[in-house]
Scaffold this motif. Structure first.
Motif, mmCIF file in Angstrom:
data_model
loop_
_atom_site.group_PDB
_atom_site.id
_atom_site.type_symbol
_atom_site.label_atom_id
_atom_site.label_comp_id
_atom_site.label_asym_id
_atom_site.label_seq_id
_atom_site.Cartn_x
_atom_site.Cartn_y
_atom_site.Cartn_z
ATOM 1 N N LYS A 196 25.572 33.609 42.477
ATOM 2 C CA LYS A 196 26.187 32.417 41.887
ATOM 3 C C LYS A 196 27.682 32.643 41.651
ATOM 4 C CE LYS A 196 26.345 29.343 37.945
ATOM 5 N NZ LYS A 196 26.173 29.215 36.505
ATOM 6 N N MET A 197 27.996 33.811 41.106
ATOM 7 C CA MET A 197 29.408 34.095 40.830
ATOM 8 C C MET A 197 30.201 34.152 42.138
ATOM 9 S SD MET A 197 29.578 34.154 37.606
ATOM 10 C CE MET A 197 28.198 33.047 37.409
ATOM 11 N N LEU A 198 29.633 34.798 43.141
ATOM 12 C CA LEU A 198 30.341 34.902 44.421
ATOM 13 C C LEU A 198 30.455 33.534 45.094
ATOM 14 C CD1 LEU A 198 28.939 38.289 45.773
ATOM 15 C CD2 LEU A 198 31.093 37.853 44.583
ATOM 16 N N ALA A 199 29.472 32.666 44.873
ATOM 17 C CA ALA A 199 29.542 31.323 45.455
ATOM 18 C C ALA A 199 30.660 30.513 44.802
ATOM 19 C CB ALA A 199 28.203 30.608 45.290
ATOM 20 N N GLU A 200 30.849 30.690 43.496
ATOM 21 C CA GLU A 200 31.949 29.980 42.831
ATOM 22 C C GLU A 200 33.298 30.455 43.366
ATOM 23 O OE1 GLU A 200 29.787 29.157 38.490
ATOM 24 O OE2 GLU A 200 31.681 30.270 38.586
ATOM 25 N N ILE A 201 33.424 31.761 43.519
ATOM 26 C CA ILE A 201 34.676 32.311 44.065
ATOM 27 C C ILE A 201 34.890 31.797 45.484
ATOM 28 C CG2 ILE A 201 35.762 34.449 44.854
ATOM 29 C CD1 ILE A 201 34.465 35.846 42.416
ATOM 30 N N ALA A 202 33.829 31.812 46.279
ATOM 31 C CA ALA A 202 33.951 31.383 47.679
ATOM 32 C C ALA A 202 34.347 29.916 47.767
ATOM 33 C CB ALA A 202 32.640 31.628 48.420
ATOM 34 N N ALA A 203 33.771 29.083 46.888
ATOM 35 C CA ALA A 203 34.121 27.655 46.912
ATOM 36 C C ALA A 203 35.602 27.464 46.607
ATOM 37 C CB ALA A 203 33.264 26.883 45.907
ATOM 38 N N THR A 204 36.109 28.280 45.709
ATOM 39 C CA THR A 204 37.523 28.191 45.346
ATOM 40 C C THR A 204 38.410 28.648 46.502
ATOM 41 O OG1 THR A 204 36.869 28.675 43.074
ATOM 42 C CG2 THR A 204 39.214 28.883 43.610
ATOM 43 N N GLN A 205 38.042 29.774 47.112
ATOM 44 C CA GLN A 205 38.821 30.285 48.237
ATOM 45 C C GLN A 205 38.782 29.317 49.418
ATOM 46 O OE1 GLN A 205 36.746 34.041 48.524
ATOM 47 N NE2 GLN A 205 38.444 35.164 47.570
ATOM 48 N N ALA A 206 37.617 28.739 49.643
ATOM 49 C CA ALA A 206 37.497 27.804 50.765
ATOM 50 C C ALA A 206 38.391 26.587 50.567
ATOM 51 C CB ALA A 206 36.044 27.378 50.941
ATOM 52 N N ALA A 207 38.651 26.257 49.298
ATOM 53 C CA ALA A 207 39.545 25.137 49.001
ATOM 54 C C ALA A 207 41.008 25.572 49.004
ATOM 55 C CB ALA A 207 39.184 24.525 47.647
ATOM 56 N N GLY A 208 41.244 26.851 49.276
ATOM 57 C CA GLY A 208 42.617 27.347 49.313
ATOM 58 C C GLY A 208 43.245 27.468 47.937
ATOM 59 N N LYS A 209 42.413 27.621 46.906
ATOM 60 C CA LYS A 209 42.945 27.668 45.550
ATOM 61 C C LYS A 209 42.803 29.074 44.941
ATOM 62 C CE LYS A 209 42.186 22.719 45.115
ATOM 63 N NZ LYS A 209 43.587 22.266 45.145
ATOM 64 N N THR A 210 43.341 29.203 43.740
ATOM 65 C CA THR A 210 43.523 30.518 43.142
ATOM 66 C C THR A 210 42.344 30.906 42.243
ATOM 67 O OG1 THR A 210 45.904 30.114 43.173
ATOM 68 C CG2 THR A 210 45.128 31.900 41.751
ATOM 69 N N VAL A 211 41.828 32.096 42.436
ATOM 70 C CA VAL A 211 40.696 32.590 41.652
ATOM 71 C C VAL A 211 41.222 33.386 40.461
ATOM 72 C CG1 VAL A 211 38.647 34.053 41.667
ATOM 73 C CG2 VAL A 211 39.248 32.705 43.711
ATOM 74 N N GLY A 212 40.979 32.867 39.274
ATOM 75 C CA GLY A 212 41.414 33.565 38.062
ATOM 76 C C GLY A 212 40.468 34.699 37.720
ATOM 77 N N GLY A 213 41.044 35.798 37.271
ATOM 78 C CA GLY A 213 40.231 36.966 36.942
ATOM 79 C C GLY A 213 40.141 37.224 35.451
ATOM 80 N N HIS A 214 39.211 38.067 35.090
ATOM 81 C CA HIS A 214 39.003 38.485 33.704
ATOM 82 C C HIS A 214 38.159 39.744 33.784
ATOM 83 C CE1 HIS A 214 37.536 37.806 29.382
ATOM 84 N NE2 HIS A 214 36.676 38.685 29.865
ATOM 85 N N TYR A 215 38.846 40.889 33.796
ATOM 86 C CA TYR A 215 38.143 42.167 33.862
ATOM 87 C C TYR A 215 38.397 42.873 32.543
ATOM 88 C CZ TYR A 215 36.708 46.814 35.356
ATOM 89 O OH TYR A 215 36.076 48.027 35.446
ATOM 90 N N ALA A 216 37.457 42.686 31.619
ATOM 91 C CA ALA A 216 37.665 43.144 30.249
ATOM 92 C C ALA A 216 37.009 44.495 30.018
ATOM 93 C CB ALA A 216 37.129 42.112 29.275
ATOM 94 N N SER A 217 37.435 45.469 30.794
ATOM 95 C CA SER A 217 36.894 46.812 30.639
ATOM 96 C C SER A 217 38.025 47.800 30.865
ATOM 97 C CB SER A 217 35.778 47.045 31.666
ATOM 98 O OG SER A 217 35.539 48.432 31.837
ATOM 99 N N PRO A 218 38.020 48.891 30.144
ATOM 100 C CA PRO A 218 39.072 49.896 30.374
ATOM 101 C C PRO A 218 38.785 50.776 31.596
ATOM 102 C CG PRO A 218 37.648 50.583 28.574
ATOM 103 C CD PRO A 218 37.160 49.219 29.008
ATOM 104 N N ASP A 219 37.620 50.621 32.204
ATOM 105 C CA ASP A 219 37.225 51.487 33.322
ATOM 106 C C ASP A 219 37.967 51.048 34.586
ATOM 107 O OD1 ASP A 219 36.034 52.906 35.371
ATOM 108 O OD2 ASP A 219 33.978 52.452 34.754
ATOM 109 N N LEU A 220 38.889 51.873 35.046
ATOM 110 C CA LEU A 220 39.654 51.542 36.252
ATOM 111 C C LEU A 220 39.084 52.234 37.490
ATOM 112 C CD1 LEU A 220 43.278 51.510 34.769
ATOM 113 C CD2 LEU A 220 41.800 49.559 35.309
ATOM 114 N N GLY A 221 37.847 52.670 37.389
ATOM 115 C CA GLY A 221 37.196 53.333 38.516
ATOM 116 C C GLY A 221 36.446 52.339 39.387
ATOM 117 N N MET A 222 35.286 52.756 39.845
ATOM 118 C CA MET A 222 34.546 51.989 40.835
ATOM 119 C C MET A 222 34.279 50.533 40.437
ATOM 120 S SD MET A 222 31.044 52.950 42.789
ATOM 121 C CE MET A 222 31.340 54.721 42.732
#
Lengths: 599, 599
Positions: free
Chosen positions: B196-222
């Motif tokens: 579902k999350m990837l489908a929302e991102i894909a719908a946005t990209q397919a429309a040529g629009k910007t995907v906002g992020g929110h990565y609320a973790s201090p882990d900068l690894g994998m």
């Protein structure tokens, strides 16, 4: 093999799975020093993982993305730079099809081109643009098309094979490979508010695409401001630092070009290196490259190297040929940097200043190593009508090139096109010429020039006189590359040779031919639209080199004489030109008579 | 009056005519020092001409654009800077409608906002988003909407009023004011490949629009790399320099926020000021501002000032709040700089560091002078169903807040939510509580907390215990702002007060109320969705200030205690929260029982 590329939207799941270590990457490049054009840093020892033709991972250790079947490339401490982008160019200038052009530039690290098929538009109209667009999309690198904006370049002064309309522009904006409008050359039209030009710009803006500019005037006053207000998003016609600064201040991107004949980087890049402007709005491009330049000197690698030699920091110069270009065309999430989600276009090089192009990867596939192509560049099956564009209507004879005096006299004063070495503008000269048996004859220091209509088989020949080539003896040279409407231009000292040369091009479907003493001594076949060959660049370059030698054998020692020949009909550059409508006084923007007096 | 704005495509002819001196401009600003964020220079004494709400001319002398009816503003040597852009924010955080939020921030020089109506999406779903979007488009400044991505924020752990689906996202991408996807908060979902999350991102990209992020973790690894591979184009959750650098290296834009409670600029801007990264990928934003901050401290002007105080060069800081933001959303030809074709959003200021906002022009119209609004911000006629969103189903009584022991005992061990001052995470505490007449009673150092279901009129009340507020005496406080699903949270020491407070919010349609000794001592009415007031910011701020005072009168001396109250149901942040499904152990991501032992 060519990497078939899914859209970013369809690639997400795979990219995430690879980055998370759940699925193996297709390709991992280990132990590289990654040039990060987003942050403008070199990240030593970083690695990338590639899946489905896109970057999935960029970081210090890609080991978790390696699985059975993952191909490994060890960069061995070399630099990874993004594949290079040419921000504005014309493929036809190389006398090559998109496929052969791509094959020529891929070993030089070019992985993205934004090309304006303006020349074929003049010959074949929208259908020709579509074919260029379609062959572009077959390539293993990214070849985007800018919709030509100005065919004819000079309405009323020339007749093109086809015209481009505002409706054509609107239609093309829906094609998958169109990124914007090609250079809006009719800057006087924009400044004057010409509705057709503004409609083309509006159609492009309404499609959310980029309007290419072309403001070829040194006047940075009111006309320049009016042109900027018209919506052009870039311009590559600047030559001096003040030009570049002026454009960037207006929110246009300054495209600095180094082509075969253009040398406009050195004079403008000081806007960044000395004047200190934010470099983000500067883009490198070639505009026009001959096949010989591609074979012998390079392509965008040559431009980046030159920018560095001119004082640009290597990372800044690279940004100007990667990220800046991608951002300009709204493609920064798609290409132009080594970052997750982007097309995996990357070059391995051992030196950031000399920039040897050692290994080129496009969409995750190795496309060239050490200057050798490793993939094919697919050709379109060009339809027959694109190979039969030289419509003479009839066999030409020496008599077609006779300039008749309209009254009994022994001499007339004629207008003569004066070619000036290393300058695009011609001189509007006058000369008293002898009339022999009712025919006006060129004197020894000049030649005849003829424009042979070739789009509509009218059989029309417009005759005139040209000086400056230095031709001697009995010779002729003909070319169907004749900017911008691309009829046929024949220059010669012998009317029989002129007819033979013209007929020869009719026979081979276009190109360039040189005749001496009744025999052909050089031929470059350009069967597609009379503009392009689908042979490899190396072959075309060799034939073009032979052509230049043949011109010298005929007595021409001008630098870049072929370019002068092919520009004789370019009725947008002063002072005197020839078109299918007659002799053109470009300063007055009108067709003019050949004779000064009533001949 | 509001400047009705034609598209760029439709404005071209007028802009050219004005720049060329053929038609008069609407407005000319003379004698300014123009901050050019494209070139990163100050152009002393330059002038601008504006027509149809867009810049037509930028240059040393606009005299030729002045005609009858042209309004003249003499900048008197002051600086002209582009109107400021807030790159990511939530209007609901100000407890104001878009109109009232705009009215509050325009005097501070904000002329563009990118807002994610995530809160109303939880209450009213796509219809609520559409209303926010529609009111946004009525404003005299540019208010763009990011389509909320995550309602519910924690599927399975809470029940929202409505859910947002991937189809909703695809539909919203066709609305005129939608610029992209709002922060993709479900980063564990993206990393795990949630379709579902990837489908929302894909719908946005397919429309040529910007995907906002929110990565609320201090882990900068994998996990971070997997999230970046998912397609988020920006992130505003970083707090440290390493966070900002890591994001930019991955080709994401680092959004640095200074909100009412967020202070994430100082720690990250050193990535530019000390680490020397290319500043183009850094953007300033507020994320969340309370009405009091807007009234007393400012908005984006406050953020830019702060960035300069943190060591950013003024022109670089301004780029981070203008051009960088516009480029990020694909709007660089539309706004974000003082350049031909762009929306004429410009501020006059006499100092580039202190940045007093002296005169604000939006789309060519003066919208504020010296802190005073000069135009109206039109309200939508919010439909009745948006004003009746507190559905309690019945009148609540003190008994609804009784926690019954399920067996005969004189005490039980209960799980207690421990609020910690100045920290978003709570503690998962345990306490032995007395049972009196079969009812579990809070001890003196704690209070009861109840989640009252308010979307579906189920009458359901989930009870628990909370410590840390310091309440004494007989009190209760209730709020329908209860992130993220926005049921009603009631905290109190007295069950009759709790019932009265809850019923009071049912009566006024939502808001915040504080009760002491059986009487209401503060009320902030938020009738629209229980989240927003359509009263002016100054009034709302005064009521909010009174509310904080009332909390103190009840014994609470925590800093930012209201925020703690409204976050008690935020089941995506550890450790123990309350939702309509029960008590939630966020560490284990599951609903848990209230009692430690089998009570």
């Amino acid at each position: 093999m060519i990497q078939s590329l899914e859209s970013c939207a369809k690639s997400g799941a795979r990219l995430v799975a690879v980055a998370a270590g759940r699925e193996p990457a297709d390709l991992v490049i280990r132990s590289g020093n990654v040039v990060n054009v987003q942050s403008r840093e070199v990240l030593d020892g970083w690695e990338v993982a590639i899946a489905g033709g896109r970057f999935a991972y960029l970081g210090p250790d890609a080991a978790h993305t390696v699985g059975d079947g993952t191909r490994i490339v060890d960069a061995g401490g070399r630099y990874l730079i993004p594949g290079l982008c040419d921000g504005h160019m014309h493929i036809e200038s190389g006398m090559l099809t998109p496929a052969e052009f791509a094959a020529a530039v891929i070993p030089h690290g070019t992985t993205t081109m934004f090309h304006d098929p303006h020349e074929i538009a003049n010959v074949l109209g929208l259908a020709g643009v579509r074919l260029m667009h379609d062959e572009s999309l077959l390539q293993p690198i990214n070849v985007f098309t800018q919709m030509p904006s100005c065919a004819p370049s000079a309405p009323g002064l020339e007749t093109t094979g086809h015209e481009i309309t505002a409706d054509d522009v609107a239609e093309a904006m829906r094609w998958p490979g169109i990124v914007g409008l090609g250079e809006m050359m009719n800057f006087p039209g924009v400044i004057a508010g010409d509705p057709k030009m503004l409609a083309e710009i509006a159609a492009t803006q309404a499609a959310g695409k980029t309007v290419g500019g072309h403001y070829a005037s040194p006047d940075l006053g009111m006309p320049f401001h009016a042109y900027a207000a018209g919506g052009a998003a870039d311009d590559h016609e600047g030559t001096a630092e003040t030009d570049a600064i002026a454009r960037v201040r207006q929110g246009m991107r300054a495209m600095l070009r180094l082509g075969s004949a253009w040398h406009d980087v050195e004079g403008q890049i000081t806007a960044v290196t000395e004047h200190g402007l934010d470099p983000r709005n500067f883009i490198l491009c070639t505009d026009d490259c001959h096949s010989g330049t591609l074979v012998n000197d390079g392509h965008m690698d040559r431009v980046v190297r030159h920018a560095i030699e001119c004082g640009a920091e290597p990372l800044v110069a690279l940004q100007m040929a990667t990220l800046n270009t991608a951002t300009h065309f709204g493609l920064e999430r798609e290409l132009g940097s080594i970052a997750p989600g982007r097309r995996a276009d990357v070059i391995l090089t051992s030196d950031l200043e000399a920039l040897p192009i050692e290994h080129v990867i496009a969409r995750g596939v190795t496309v060239a190593v050490a200057g050798e192509m490793k993939v094919d560049c697919p050709h379109l099956d060009w339809p027959a009508e694109t190979r039969t564009t030289v419509h003479l209507g009839r066999a030409l004879a020496a008599g077609d090139f006779e300039v008749k005096a309209s009254r009994a006299t022994d001499s007339v004063v004629a207008k003569v096109i004066g070619v000036v070495e290393n300058q695009a503008p011609t001189e509007a000269l006058k000369a008293r010429l002898p009339v022999i048996d009712g025919v006006v004859e060129a004197t020894e220091d000049m030649a005849q020039v003829a424009l042979v209509e070739r789009h509509r088989a009218t059989g029309r020949v417009v005759n005139g006189f040209v000086s400056g080539f230095g031709y001697t003896g009995r010779m002729a040279m003909a070319s169907t590359v004749a900017h911008d409407s691309h009829h046929m231009i024949v220059v010669g000292t012998d009317r029989a040779c002129m007819a033979a040369a013209a007929n020869r091009l009719g026979e081979v479907g276009g190109g360039v031919t040189v005749w001496k003493d009744g025999a052909e001594i050089a031929l470059v076949e350009l069967p597609i639209a009379g503009l392009m060959s689908d042979c490899p660049a190396r072959e075309v370059a060799a034939k073009a080199e032979r052509m230049v030698a043949a011109m010298a054998e005929c007595g021409c020692e001008l630098n870049n004489a072929y370019m002068q020949h092919s520009l004789l009909a370019l009725v947008v550059i002063p002072a005197l030109r020839i078109s299918d409508r007659g002799l053109v006084d470009v300063d007055r923007f009108e067709v003019t008579g050949l004779f000064e007096d009533a001949a």
